[in-house]
Design a protein around this motif. Sequence first.
Motif, PDB file in Angstrom:
ATOM      1  N   LYS A   1       0.844  -1.207   0.000  1.00 44.45           N
ATOM      2  CA  LYS A   1       0.000   0.000   0.000  1.00 44.45           C
ATOM      3  C   LYS A   1       0.876   1.254   0.000  1.00 44.45           C
ATOM      4  CE  LYS A   1      -3.293   2.210   3.130  1.00 44.45           C
ATOM      5  NZ  LYS A   1      -2.394   3.013   3.949  1.00 44.45           N
ATOM      6  N   ILE A   2       1.906   1.254   0.853  1.00 41.15           N
ATOM      7  CA  ILE A   2       2.810   2.418   0.925  1.00 41.15           C
ATOM      8  C   ILE A   2       3.577   2.566  -0.393  1.00 41.15           C
ATOM      9  CG2 ILE A   2       4.753   3.476   2.170  1.00 41.15           C
ATOM     10  CD1 ILE A   2       2.229   3.078   3.883  1.00 41.15           C
ATOM     11  N   ALA A   3       4.059   1.438  -0.936  1.00 42.64           N
ATOM     12  CA  ALA A   3       4.809   1.480  -2.199  1.00 42.64           C
ATOM     13  C   ALA A   3       3.946   2.091  -3.302  1.00 42.64           C
ATOM     14  CB  ALA A   3       5.260   0.071  -2.580  1.00 42.64           C
ATOM     15  N   ALA A   4       2.656   1.723  -3.311  1.00 46.64           N
ATOM     16  CA  ALA A   4       1.741   2.258  -4.338  1.00 46.64           C
ATOM     17  C   ALA A   4       1.553   3.764  -4.148  1.00 46.64           C
ATOM     18  CB  ALA A   4       0.408   1.530  -4.282  1.00 46.64           C
ATOM     19  N   GLU A   5       1.514   4.210  -2.899  1.00 42.12           N
ATOM     20  CA  GLU A   5       1.401   5.652  -2.639  1.00 42.12           C
ATOM     21  C   GLU A   5       2.643   6.392  -3.147  1.00 42.12           C
ATOM     22  OE1 GLU A   5      -0.972   5.110   1.578  1.00 42.12           O
ATOM     23  OE2 GLU A   5       0.733   6.486   1.538  1.00 42.12           O
ATOM     24  N   VAL A   6       3.801   5.759  -2.987  1.00 42.00           N
ATOM     25  CA  VAL A   6       5.065   6.415  -3.353  1.00 42.00           C
ATOM     26  C   VAL A   6       5.299   6.351  -4.865  1.00 42.00           C
ATOM     27  CG1 VAL A   6       7.583   6.377  -3.045  1.00 42.00           C
ATOM     28  CG2 VAL A   6       6.090   5.867  -1.098  1.00 42.00           C
ATOM     29  N   ALA A   7       5.138   5.163  -5.453  1.00 39.63           N
ATOM     30  CA  ALA A   7       5.547   4.962  -6.852  1.00 39.63           C
ATOM     31  C   ALA A   7       4.380   4.929  -7.836  1.00 39.63           C
ATOM     32  CB  ALA A   7       6.337   3.658  -6.962  1.00 39.63           C
ATOM     33  N   GLY A   8       3.152   4.814  -7.322  1.00 37.54           N
ATOM     34  CA  GLY A   8       1.997   4.624  -8.203  1.00 37.54           C
ATOM     35  C   GLY A   8       1.746   3.135  -8.376  1.00 37.54           C
ATOM     36  N   GLU A   9       0.465   2.758  -8.378  1.00 35.42           N
ATOM     37  CA  GLU A   9       0.106   1.343  -8.364  1.00 35.42           C
ATOM     38  C   GLU A   9       0.717   0.554  -9.530  1.00 35.42           C
ATOM     39  OE1 GLU A   9      -4.164  -0.613  -7.535  1.00 35.42           O
ATOM     40  OE2 GLU A   9      -3.720   1.275  -6.506  1.00 35.42           O
ATOM     41  N   ALA A  10       0.804   1.191 -10.705  1.00 35.87           N
ATOM     42  CA  ALA A  10       1.298   0.503 -11.900  1.00 35.87           C
ATOM     43  C   ALA A  10       2.780   0.147 -11.772  1.00 35.87           C
ATOM     44  CB  ALA A  10       1.079   1.380 -13.130  1.00 35.87           C
ATOM     45  N   ARG A  11       3.463   0.770 -10.823  1.00 39.52           N
ATOM     46  CA  ARG A  11       4.903   0.531 -10.676  1.00 39.52           C
ATOM     47  C   ARG A  11       5.218  -0.332  -9.453  1.00 39.52           C
ATOM     48  NH1 ARG A  11       8.377   3.788 -13.382  1.00 39.52           N
ATOM     49  NH2 ARG A  11       9.593   4.349 -11.554  1.00 39.52           N
ATOM     50  N   VAL A  12       4.185  -1.032  -8.975  1.00 40.56           N
ATOM     51  CA  VAL A  12       4.376  -1.938  -7.839  1.00 40.56           C
ATOM     52  C   VAL A  12       3.948  -3.344  -8.252  1.00 40.56           C
ATOM     53  CG1 VAL A  12       3.701  -2.455  -5.466  1.00 40.56           C
ATOM     54  CG2 VAL A  12       3.952  -0.076  -6.193  1.00 40.56           C
ATOM     55  N   ASP A  13       4.846  -4.300  -8.117  1.00 37.30           N
ATOM     56  CA  ASP A  13       4.543  -5.706  -8.418  1.00 37.30           C
ATOM     57  C   ASP A  13       4.430  -6.442  -7.088  1.00 37.30           C
ATOM     58  OD1 ASP A  13       4.393  -8.310  -9.216  1.00 37.30           O
ATOM     59  OD2 ASP A  13       6.350  -8.373 -10.216  1.00 37.30           O
ATOM     60  N   ILE A  14       3.173  -6.773  -6.717  1.00 30.05           N
ATOM     61  CA  ILE A  14       2.973  -7.377  -5.387  1.00 30.05           C
ATOM     62  C   ILE A  14       3.143  -8.894  -5.423  1.00 30.05           C
ATOM     63  CG2 ILE A  14       1.455  -5.542  -4.540  1.00 30.05           C
ATOM     64  CD1 ILE A  14      -0.890  -7.529  -5.044  1.00 30.05           C
ATOM     65  N   ASN A  15       3.406  -9.443  -6.607  1.00 32.70           N
ATOM     66  CA  ASN A  15       3.579 -10.894  -6.695  1.00 32.70           C
ATOM     67  C   ASN A  15       4.814 -11.220  -7.531  1.00 32.70           C
ATOM     68  OD1 ASN A  15       2.899 -13.513  -6.099  1.00 32.70           O
ATOM     69  ND2 ASN A  15       1.561 -13.741  -7.890  1.00 32.70           N
ATOM     70  N   THR A  16       5.920 -10.573  -7.188  1.00 35.70           N
ATOM     71  CA  THR A  16       7.153 -10.751  -7.963  1.00 35.70           C
ATOM     72  C   THR A  16       7.668 -12.185  -7.826  1.00 35.70           C
ATOM     73  OG1 THR A  16       9.232  -9.640  -8.504  1.00 35.70           O
ATOM     74  CG2 THR A  16       8.830 -10.083  -6.176  1.00 35.70           C
ATOM     75  N   ALA A  17       8.400 -12.652  -8.820  1.00 36.44           N
ATOM     76  CA  ALA A  17       8.958 -14.007  -8.756  1.00 36.44           C
ATOM     77  C   ALA A  17      10.030 -14.072  -7.678  1.00 36.44           C
ATOM     78  CB  ALA A  17       9.557 -14.377 -10.108  1.00 36.44           C
ATOM     79  N   PRO A  18      10.050 -15.134  -6.876  1.00 34.99           N
ATOM     80  CA  PRO A  18      11.122 -15.260  -5.872  1.00 34.99           C
ATOM     81  C   PRO A  18      12.474 -15.453  -6.559  1.00 34.99           C
ATOM     82  CG  PRO A  18       9.585 -17.133  -5.761  1.00 34.99           C
ATOM     83  CD  PRO A  18       9.123 -16.265  -6.876  1.00 34.99           C
ATOM     84  N   VAL A  19      13.547 -15.128  -5.844  1.00 37.60           N
ATOM     85  CA  VAL A  19      14.881 -15.314  -6.412  1.00 37.60           C
ATOM     86  C   VAL A  19      15.675 -16.291  -5.550  1.00 37.60           C
ATOM     87  CG1 VAL A  19      14.962 -13.063  -7.540  1.00 37.60           C
ATOM     88  CG2 VAL A  19      15.823 -13.280  -5.225  1.00 37.60           C
ATOM     89  N   MET A  20      16.626 -16.992  -6.185  1.00 37.70           N
ATOM     90  CA  MET A  20      17.414 -18.018  -5.496  1.00 37.70           C
ATOM     91  C   MET A  20      18.563 -17.425  -4.680  1.00 37.70           C
ATOM     92  SD  MET A  20      16.671 -21.216  -5.424  1.00 37.70           S
ATOM     93  CE  MET A  20      15.375 -22.274  -6.081  1.00 37.70           C
TER      94      MET A  20
END
Length: 387
Positions: free
Chosen positions: A309-328
Amino acid sequence: MSIINRIAEFHEQMTEWRHDIHAHPEIAFEEQRTSDIVARELGQFGIEVHRGLAKTGVVGVLKNGDGPSIGLRADMDALPIHEANDFDHRSKHDGKMHACGHDGHTSMLLGAAKYLAETRQFKGTINFIFQPAEEGEGGARVMIEEGLFDKFPCQSVYGVHNMPGKDTGTFHMRTGALMAAYDTFEITVTGRGSHAAMPHHSIDPVVVASKIVGGLQSITSRNLDPLESAVISVTQIHGGDTNNVIPNRVWMEGTTRSFKPEVRDWLAPSMQRVVDGIAQAYGASAEFDYLRRYPSTINHSTETGIAAKIAAEVAGEARVDINTAPVMGAEDFSFMLEKVPGCYLFIGNGAGEGACMVHNPSYDFNDEILPVGATYFSRLVETVLAA
Ligand code: NI
């Protein structure tokens, strides 16, 4: 992008801190100069400074009335890499380099601390956690063992890492496992050496070791549910000295990665079975040592929701990926998330040509995201510790 105006005003100062720390990199548990800077700045902002946890760790405590407590974490250490850049703020310490952007993480948290100490639009306690030795040495674990959360209780804890290859200032997170558990292992195969022309007098540890390398791969490809993930990589094999002698012994080393705790727990006994079974089948003996390093970085759902929610306020919803792929890759913030609910996320360091991956000798942190991270931390506090 909604950067807090006051934070935008000291973008230049954050950049100066960042370049200064970049030019003077210090590796695990040697972050003396860096922690001096952090302690000095926090003190100047009027924040209570505590030093000495995990040798060079610094905790700044900012209390404003009664309310919940929050932990914000940055890592301070550099890597033993020879920097290939030639800009003015390149490393002055030969063979050491801020190649993972921890200089930027430290500067953005200092920026948030400066703003929050000035404005105090929150009720409760902020613990600014500056930790040493994220790279391989588990500085977060050491701070916790030395009483971090007993001395500075936190109801939630948050951290960020820059991510090259993602657009500048975008946010990437997920609930559950974001980064893998990281363990290491060593295997020593002992056989019987002989003349290479008379192998029947030997128990050849080179042949046994190569069967073991192949056998280990069948654990992840044949024994693990294909919908789960784990990696077993043998990364070093040493044995023998010349072309006509079968050696007595071969030594190997490697790493494993996994996400689920139950998969991680299952890896070592599975590997032990393959190592022992293969050695025995060929009449050799084998020693297997498995060292648990970092657990998987597992985000908690409530705190990840708040972070999103905070990230969307800062960057805009279109620039937030809430389901990013995990990394190894792995991260010792995982130890903090085992003790306190929280969220770890990535901020894009820039994509396209010239976007250099972390741990590369040509990498540099992108100063454009300093106010993004500082705004994210500050808005997080003003939301979780709402006055
Ligand atoms: Ni890093």
